[in-house]
Design a protein around this motif. Structure first.
Motif, PDB file in Angstrom:
ATOM      1  N   VAL A 168      64.731 -30.454 -54.443  1.00  7.04           N
ATOM      2  CA  VAL A 168      63.727 -30.351 -53.373  1.00  7.04           C
ATOM      3  C   VAL A 168      64.321 -30.817 -52.044  1.00  7.04           C
ATOM      4  O   VAL A 168      64.141 -30.172 -51.001  1.00  7.04           O
ATOM      5  N   GLU A 169      65.063 -31.932 -52.070  1.00  7.95           N
ATOM      6  CA  GLU A 169      65.671 -32.462 -50.845  1.00  7.95           C
ATOM      7  C   GLU A 169      66.705 -31.491 -50.266  1.00  7.95           C
ATOM      8  O   GLU A 169      66.775 -31.286 -49.055  1.00  7.95           O
ATOM      9  N   GLN A 170      67.499 -30.911 -51.166  1.00  6.68           N
ATOM     10  CA  GLN A 170      68.520 -29.956 -50.728  1.00  6.68           C
ATOM     11  C   GLN A 170      67.874 -28.729 -50.096  1.00  6.68           C
ATOM     12  O   GLN A 170      68.341 -28.214 -49.076  1.00  6.68           O
ATOM     13  N   GLU A 187      78.543 -27.825 -44.782  1.00  3.11           N
ATOM     14  CA  GLU A 187      78.766 -28.947 -45.707  1.00  3.11           C
ATOM     15  C   GLU A 187      79.426 -28.474 -47.008  1.00  3.11           C
ATOM     16  O   GLU A 187      80.262 -29.158 -47.586  1.00  3.11           O
ATOM     17  N   PHE A 188      79.025 -27.277 -47.472  1.00  7.76           N
ATOM     18  CA  PHE A 188      79.542 -26.787 -48.754  1.00  7.76           C
ATOM     19  C   PHE A 188      80.646 -25.741 -48.602  1.00  7.76           C
ATOM     20  O   PHE A 188      81.077 -25.155 -49.585  1.00  7.76           O
ATOM     21  N   SER A 216      65.603 -26.974 -42.759  1.00 10.40           N
ATOM     22  CA  SER A 216      65.589 -27.593 -41.429  1.00 10.40           C
ATOM     23  C   SER A 216      66.836 -27.233 -40.615  1.00 10.40           C
ATOM     24  O   SER A 216      66.769 -27.078 -39.408  1.00 10.40           O
ATOM     25  N   ASN A 217      67.991 -27.090 -41.312  1.00  6.66           N
ATOM     26  CA  ASN A 217      69.219 -26.713 -40.587  1.00  6.66           C
ATOM     27  C   ASN A 217      70.175 -25.950 -41.513  1.00  6.66           C
ATOM     28  O   ASN A 217      71.089 -26.540 -42.101  1.00  6.66           O
ATOM     29  N   PRO A 218      69.979 -24.632 -41.653  1.00 10.68           N
ATOM     30  CA  PRO A 218      70.790 -23.844 -42.595  1.00 10.68           C
ATOM     31  C   PRO A 218      72.290 -23.893 -42.299  1.00 10.68           C
ATOM     32  O   PRO A 218      73.104 -23.992 -43.221  1.00 10.68           O
ATOM     33  N   TYR A 219      72.686 -23.838 -41.008  1.00  5.80           N
ATOM     34  CA  TYR A 219      74.110 -23.774 -40.666  1.00  5.80           C
ATOM     35  C   TYR A 219      74.844 -25.062 -41.033  1.00  5.80           C
ATOM     36  O   TYR A 219      75.964 -25.038 -41.511  1.00  5.80           O
ATOM     37  N   GLU A 220      74.172 -26.184 -40.807  1.00  9.64           N
ATOM     38  CA  GLU A 220      74.776 -27.475 -41.163  1.00  9.64           C
ATOM     39  C   GLU A 220      74.986 -27.564 -42.678  1.00  9.64           C
ATOM     40  O   GLU A 220      76.012 -28.032 -43.159  1.00  9.64           O
ATOM     41  N   GLU A 269      83.941 -26.381 -50.636  1.00  6.12           N
ATOM     42  CA  GLU A 269      83.683 -26.167 -52.074  1.00  6.12           C
ATOM     43  C   GLU A 269      83.585 -24.666 -52.386  1.00  6.12           C
ATOM     44  O   GLU A 269      84.120 -24.190 -53.397  1.00  6.12           O
ATOM     45  N   GLN A 270      82.917 -23.944 -51.494  1.00  2.22           N
ATOM     46  CA  GLN A 270      82.742 -22.496 -51.664  1.00  2.22           C
ATOM     47  C   GLN A 270      84.097 -21.779 -51.597  1.00  2.22           C
ATOM     48  O   GLN A 270      84.371 -20.881 -52.394  1.00  2.22           O
ATOM     49  N   GLU A 271      84.944 -22.185 -50.648  1.00  2.42           N
ATOM     50  CA  GLU A 271      86.280 -21.585 -50.500  1.00  2.42           C
ATOM     51  C   GLU A 271      87.134 -21.830 -51.739  1.00  2.42           C
ATOM     52  O   GLU A 271      87.882 -20.963 -52.180  1.00  2.42           O
TER      53      GLU A 271
END
Length: 328
Positions: free
Chosen positions: A204-206, A220-221, A212-216, A224-226
């Motif tokens: 829920v927090e994630q 952040e990930f 609230s801020n999709p780009y941030e 990890e995604q790369e």
């Protein structure tokens, strides 16, 4: 679910994945996110079939003709296509259609491409696949298995490549797919709602953070995604060198026989998935642990359903696996 999607991306010949689970468990979100993990593909510019620049098997007829005539062909890099198939889609919308009027008046074969053409070399996603007309599901599975789509109208025939990873999702409360259709999906994953309170709060927090801020959140990930993207690309490149011992292949077939699995799709898919999983872990030899990770995903939906049985089919597969391979 994530593992099944990644393995299908590494080896599309596994045959797609069916994801069944409770509503609101992030099935669609996860499926749509998988396209971002894939490297861009090179396609012929302005081609409706996303034709490959050099592989004949992945080319439309018009591109083959141009190459045979020695004409120059331009290529561009595009993101892997992620095509959604709507529930109300007609057969013409899915397969494409031939303009009969133009064919009769001008003598020109004009093909209006459908969703299968757009999905070539990409991912075709069907949400609520258990509510889709059985006839359409059959067409999708046929194309996914053969890699080609053939449209025939009034004696005119058009054939084009349709190589895609077929991903279906659905809620079991709305009804199951017929067993003969379910068997055609390479893998089957079941998703349950998380019961652990701390994990639910984390999700829920994630989600709130993303809203609230999709780009941030994406930044952040990103690392990890790369890393995951590199693992998939590396696995794709070494997949053809991965081998599986004869003894292990025999034991896989023994498990399928013990579970009374109809046909040989279960054996074939388990072998493919085990190789893909070994490649994903940078190995060139399949081990028992690799088979253990994938066998339930490959066989759970192929077991004959007993209405009086309460045991989960995935647990049944694991039990038979341990009896035959040993509990190592």
């Amino acid at each position: 679910m994530k593992l099944a999607l990644i393995l299908n991306v590494i080896d599309p010949k596994i045959g797609g994945v069916m994801i069944m689970g409770d509503r609101g468990t992030g099935k669609s979100t996860t499926i749509r996110a998988i396209a971002d993990l894939l490297p861009k593909i090179e396609v012929v510019e302005d081609d409706v079939f996303n034709s490959h620049i050099s592989d004949y098997e992945l080319m439309g007829e018009s591109i083959k003709e141009k190459i045979d005539k020695g004409q120059n062909i331009n290529s561009i890099l595009i993101k892997v296509p992620m095509i959604d198939l709507p529930l109300g889609a007609t057969e013409d919308r899915v397969c494409g259609t031939i303009d009969i009027e133009k064919a009769l008046t001008e003598g020109i074969k004009t093909f209006e491409p459908g969703l299968l053409a757009k999905a070539n070399r990409g991912i075709l996603y069907v949400d609520e696949v258990n509510l889709l007309d059985d006839h359409l599901v059959d067409i999708l599975l046929d194309s996914a298995a053969s890699g080609w789509n053939t449209v025939e109208r009034e004696g005119i025939s058009i054939r084009h490549p349709a190589r895609f990873v077929l991903v279906g999702s659905g809620n079991p409360e709305e009804g199951e797919l017929r067993p003969q259709l379910l068997d055609r999906f390479g893998m089957h994953a079941e998703i349950r709602t998380v019961k652990q309170p701390s994990l639910r709060v984390q999700i829920v927090e994630q989600r709130s953070k993303f809203d609230s801020n999709p780009y941030e959140c994406l930044n952040e990930f990103e690392a990890e995604q790369e890393k995951l993207k590199r693992s998939i690309i590396e696995a794709q490149s070494i997949l053809s060198n991965v081998s599986i011992d004869y003894d292990l292949r025999v034991k896989i077939s023994e498990v399928c026989g013990e579970l009374d699995v109809d046909g040989l799709r279960g054996d074939i898919v388990t072998n493919r998935a085990a190789k893909a999983f070994a490649a994903y872990n940078s190995k060139d030899q399949v081990e028992i642990s690799d088979i253990k990770q994938v066998i339930a995903l490959c066989l759970r939906h192929r077991l004959r359903k007993d209405p009086l049985e309460t045991i989960d089919s995935g647990f049944k597969v694991k039990k038979v696996f341990e009896n035959i391979f040993g509990s190592s």
